[in-house]
Write a protein that holds these residues in place. Structure first.
Motif, short mmCIF file in Angstrom:
data_model
loop_
_atom_site.label_atom_id
_atom_site.label_comp_id
_atom_site.label_asym_id
_atom_site.label_seq_id
_atom_site.Cartn_x
_atom_site.Cartn_y
_atom_site.Cartn_z
N ILE A 118 0.84 -1.21 0.00
CA ILE A 118 0.00 0.00 0.00
C ILE A 118 0.87 1.26 0.00
O ILE A 118 0.63 2.20 -0.75
CB ILE A 118 -0.96 -0.02 1.21
CG1 ILE A 118 -2.05 -1.07 0.97
CG2 ILE A 118 -1.56 1.35 1.45
CD1 ILE A 118 -2.96 -1.30 2.15
N ILE A 119 1.94 1.25 0.81
CA ILE A 119 2.80 2.43 0.90
C ILE A 119 3.49 2.69 -0.44
O ILE A 119 3.58 3.83 -0.90
CB ILE A 119 3.83 2.26 2.04
CG1 ILE A 119 3.14 2.43 3.37
CG2 ILE A 119 4.96 3.26 1.91
CD1 ILE A 119 2.39 3.72 3.51
N MET A 147 0.89 4.19 -2.68
CA MET A 147 0.52 5.53 -2.24
C MET A 147 1.60 6.56 -2.55
O MET A 147 1.32 7.75 -2.71
CB MET A 147 0.29 5.55 -0.72
CG MET A 147 -0.85 4.72 -0.23
SD MET A 147 -2.43 5.48 -0.55
CE MET A 147 -2.41 6.78 0.66
N ALA A 195 6.02 8.54 2.51
CA ALA A 195 5.69 7.37 1.68
C ALA A 195 6.77 7.14 0.63
O ALA A 195 7.17 6.01 0.36
CB ALA A 195 4.33 7.55 1.03
#
Lengths: 305, 266
Positions: free
Chosen positions: B34-35, B38, B242
């Motif tokens: 996810i990071i 993102m 991120a």
């Protein structure tokens, strides 16, 4: 080693050369000590000396008199007692969650064919070697009020108001479980791999159902590995700092945070040192108890890193 | 692995187990994925998947002097830690492997102390010591502290390499006239070099990712990347992190694969 072997030969030569051989052996062990000494010296100066110093410091109160005031505080002040209770509560919850999630995973890994298992293992080892900060940041992004989890759940219509997932107890548990899980899975998997499949096959041959084979043969044999994982996770939880400091929202004060606050914020070195001494004592006691009960070292996880 | 497949349970009967294990694997890996995704988002809002894509967070990382300086400090410290910890750890592992020394238990306990003692206590203790000898906020101080943390990993990695190596080869070399050092360099080292390289990579990444001790002993000009990230995370959630995180994840993957490849060469 060489000299020791010559000595074994005994006989007249052995006694004649005994002095020379002994001198040789002494030179050998001096050489080996010289190889070890830089590392040992460094560890001794940077870890052991300061901890001894802090211990010394914890025995004196603010006025400089010898007293147990720094330790008595732990029983008298409610805030310290709260910190200890929170710490143990977090450690219990995280260890429990790690067992619940880690046991099935390790079991699956141990039953998969070698190739598939090593591919799955990458997903355990990669997070293990990813910075704790990166993983904590990820959970903050996912769990915070306007984070991913809440917006998904609202979009799906499961909830109408965002759930408080970060900056509280639940956030700390979720984030820490993610960080601790590999510490349980890796030793557990390693010990499950050593369980002889013949034992299981024998059990099934004798008529046991798969469930009974698991319950009566596999599970008991996997317990030492599980215990070693549990001890490592529990002990690491007690002294854990980063995730509770970032995800606790100032509400979940754990032992290590308390130490940081007392020393950095209030410069109360005596109290901070006393906290550290007790933390170290509890850690060593738990590891010692484990080693005594099972006759194994709980640090095995590090060699598989 | 025929022993496993011959258990009279089919994979189909095990589907529930694979499902459960798969979910746990997802839990382990999803945050990183996810990071990474993102970090390519074009907006400051936390949306997943992002609605527009951009490299703005990478630009903000590489464009910021503060982040760049912190990264340089971290790289410098990690490289120096690797250079110091690898020979020290290899020498220690060699001596332990010979196994003739007395007090092996005490030596092992001391060498692995930094794995067992709570890091927070090491952090406070190191800060306390450094305050007396003026090593706080210095590169030297950081390298020493990180070397102590990395040492046990180098020792354990090299030791596992030495265990699968036959020390008699070195004795043969010495009986043929090589002195001890050249026997080690020409006979032993080429055969355990993969473990040494793995150990060195572990030392690098241990130093680069170290947070707690650095929080106490780094600052000002020598603020490490992890310290700056920690402080940034305390204030707010800046999407620049991120991008930095993605770089760290990529670094982990690269170093781990290198260690894996070298490890296999053994």
């Amino acid at each position: 080693m060489q000299s020791a072997r010559f000595e074994d030969l005994g006989g007249p030569h052995g006694t004649l050369n005994a002095d020379a051989l002994r001198a040789d052996a002494r030179r050998e062990s001096f050489g080996l000590l010289a190889l070890l000494s830089p590392g040992l010296l460094l560890v001794f100066t940077v870890i052991i000396v300061p901890i001894g110093w802090l211990f010394w410091l914890s025995l004196y109160d603010e006025t400089g008199a010898l007293s147990a005031a720094n330790y008595a505080r732990f029983f008298e002040q409610a805030s310290y007692i709260r910190t200890f209770i929170t710490t143990f509560k977090v450690a219990f919850f995280v260890t429990g969650a790690c067992v619940l999630l880690g046991y099935p995973l390790a079991y699956m890994l141990s039953q998969l064919p070698r190739r598939a298992a090593s591919i799955c293992l990458i997903f355990v080892i990669l997070p293990f070697w990813t910075s704790v900060l990166v993983r904590t940041y990820a959970w903050l992004v996912i769990l915070q009020r306007k984070g991913l989890a809440n917006s998904w759940l609202i979009d799906l219509g499961v909830i109408s108001q965002p759930l408080p997932l970060a900056n509280n107890f639940a956030g700390v548990i979720i984030g820490m479980t993610h960080i601790m899980l590999p510490f349980l899975v890796l030793p557990l998997y390693a010990s499950m791999k050593t369980i002889d499949t013949d034992c299981l096959r024998a059990g099934m041959n004798l008529g046991a159902s798969p469930a009974a084979t698991f319950r009566q043969i596999f599970f008991p044999l996997s317990l030492p590995g599980l215990a070693s994982g549990v001890v490592i996770v529990f002990v690491l939880c007690l002294g854990f700092f980063v995730t509770p400091a970032l995800m606790g929202g100032g509400k979940v004060i754990m032992w290590a945070m308390r130490m940081e606050q007392t020393t950095s914020l209030y410069s109360n070195w005596g109290a901070g040192a006393a906290l550290g001494v007790v933390l170290l004592a509890v850690t060593l006691a738990l590891l010692g108890l484990f080693q005594w009960l099972l006759g194994a070292r709980a640090t095995g996880v590090w060699s598989s890193r | 692995m025929s022993a496993e497949t011959s258990l009279p349970i089919s994979h189909r009967q095990r589907l529930w187990l694979y499902g459960l294990g798969g979910l746990v694997l997802l839990f382990l890996i999803a945050p990183s994925v996810i990071i990474v995704i993102m970090s390519f988002s074009g907006s400051t809002l936390l949306q997943f998947p992002p609605e527009q894509w951009s490299l703005r967070w990478y630009e903000s990382y590489f464009g910021s002097v503060e982040w760049r300086d912190a990264t340089i400090v971290s790289v410098k410290v990690a490289v120096m830690t690797m250079i110091v910890a690898t020979p020290l750890g290899t020498a220690a592992a060699y001596a332990i492997n010979i196994g003739t020394l007395r007090m092996t238990g005490a030596i092992n306990a001391l060498l692995t102390a930094s794995l067992i003692i709570p890091v927070i206590l090491i952090g406070i203790g190191t800060f306390f010591l450094y305050a007396r000898i003026g090593l706080n906020n210095t590169l030297t101080g950081l390298v020493i502290a990180h070397t102590v943390q990395a040492l046990p990993l180098v020792v354990l990695t090299v030791l596992s390499g030495l265990r699968s190596y036959d020390m008699n080869q070195e004795k043969v070399a010495r009986s043929l006239g090589a002195n001890r050092f050249s026997a080690f360099r020409q006979v032993t080292m080429p055969q355990i070099r993969f473990s040494i390289v793995s150990g060195a990579l572990f030392a690098f990444i241990t130093s680069f990712d170290e947070v707690v001790v650095s929080l106490f002993i780094s600052g000002g000009e020598t603020t490490t990347l992890t310290r700056r990230m920690f402080n940034a995370l305390r204030d707010q959630i800046d999407p620049t992190i991120a991008a930095i995180s993605t770089c760290l994840i990529v670094l982990s993957i690269v170093l781990l694969s290198a260690a894996q490849i070298f490890g296999r060469g053994r």
